[in-house]
Write a protein that holds these residues in place. Sequence first.
Motif, short mmCIF file in Angstrom:
data_model
loop_
_atom_site.label_atom_id
_atom_site.label_comp_id
_atom_site.label_asym_id
_atom_site.label_seq_id
_atom_site.Cartn_x
_atom_site.Cartn_y
_atom_site.Cartn_z
N PRO A 58 15.82 -32.96 15.58
CA PRO A 58 14.54 -32.75 16.27
C PRO A 58 14.58 -33.00 17.77
N SER A 80 10.31 -21.56 14.60
CA SER A 80 11.47 -22.34 14.16
C SER A 80 11.99 -21.69 12.89
N ALA A 108 6.92 -34.41 10.31
CA ALA A 108 8.03 -35.34 10.50
C ALA A 108 7.98 -36.38 9.39
N THR A 162 10.52 -32.29 8.41
CA THR A 162 11.60 -32.48 9.37
C THR A 162 12.16 -33.88 9.17
N GLU A 203 13.07 -29.28 3.31
CA GLU A 203 13.35 -30.17 4.44
C GLU A 203 14.40 -29.53 5.33
N GLU A 220 14.81 -29.50 12.41
CA GLU A 220 14.41 -29.09 13.75
C GLU A 220 12.94 -28.74 13.91
N GLU A 223 7.05 -21.94 11.32
CA GLU A 223 8.37 -22.31 10.80
C GLU A 223 8.61 -21.55 9.51
#
Length: 257
Positions: free
Chosen positions: A72, A98, A122, A169, A193, A196, A213
């Motif tokens: 990250p 992403s 996160a 992440t 999972e 980034e 993402e």
Amino acid sequence: MVVQAQEGRLTTSPVRILVATAVPAERDAVAGALPEPGGTPSPNPRDPEVRLPGVTLHRHGALDLLAAGVGPALAAASASAALTAAALRGTPYGLVVSAGIAGGFAPAAPVGSLVLADEITAADLGAETSDGFLPVTELGFGTVTHRPPGSLVREIAAVTGAPAGTVLTVSTVTGTAARAAALRQAHPRALAEAMEGFGVAEAAAAHGVPVLEIRAVSNPVGPRDRGAWRIGAALAALTEAFGKLTPVLESWNPHDR
């Protein structure tokens, strides 16, 4: 899509998009779905390169592809460098994506499948306490989740067939069944999972740019077994996905959140 005034009439131009992957193999998998100027997709693209301090962009029309690095922190730094350079040139990005491969939580995200984040979270940003893990939000600062635009998530889910859910992440790839179970208990909607997405989302948020993402599953989340990884199949799924979703990205209206 951006609407512009030109000589007394309205014209449209595609949204400029930054696609951030971790490594060159993922970047090239995305590029393999994108047409060359003559209209033929190329598995070995020779894109115009744009060299910036610390990063190199591969330009494909409205899409700039960036191998941002693993984890990250490096992903955030690289994406931020690209976003800042674009803003200073007066050609800011309208969307950051992403993209790459990921571990999938069975049975919702089997190896070779595609997943789409409606939450980028996160999973390990916080503190361990005697009562368990506390995210930074419960400590009174920061954020742990970014949410992509709902309209865009729905459109891409429709064209790709990918399920939408939480993509976590992590800074350490899960390697045990116990850790996988703990993540699923803490994040019941988790599909995958990776390492980034949250960093890229933090950079995008700092610039006021929406983020997306999308991940292709290369391995199950759980005990580390390299023999069970199918990286080639996941990269092929990523190429196939971008072949379908790129027109949606290029025509998306950033004002339609």
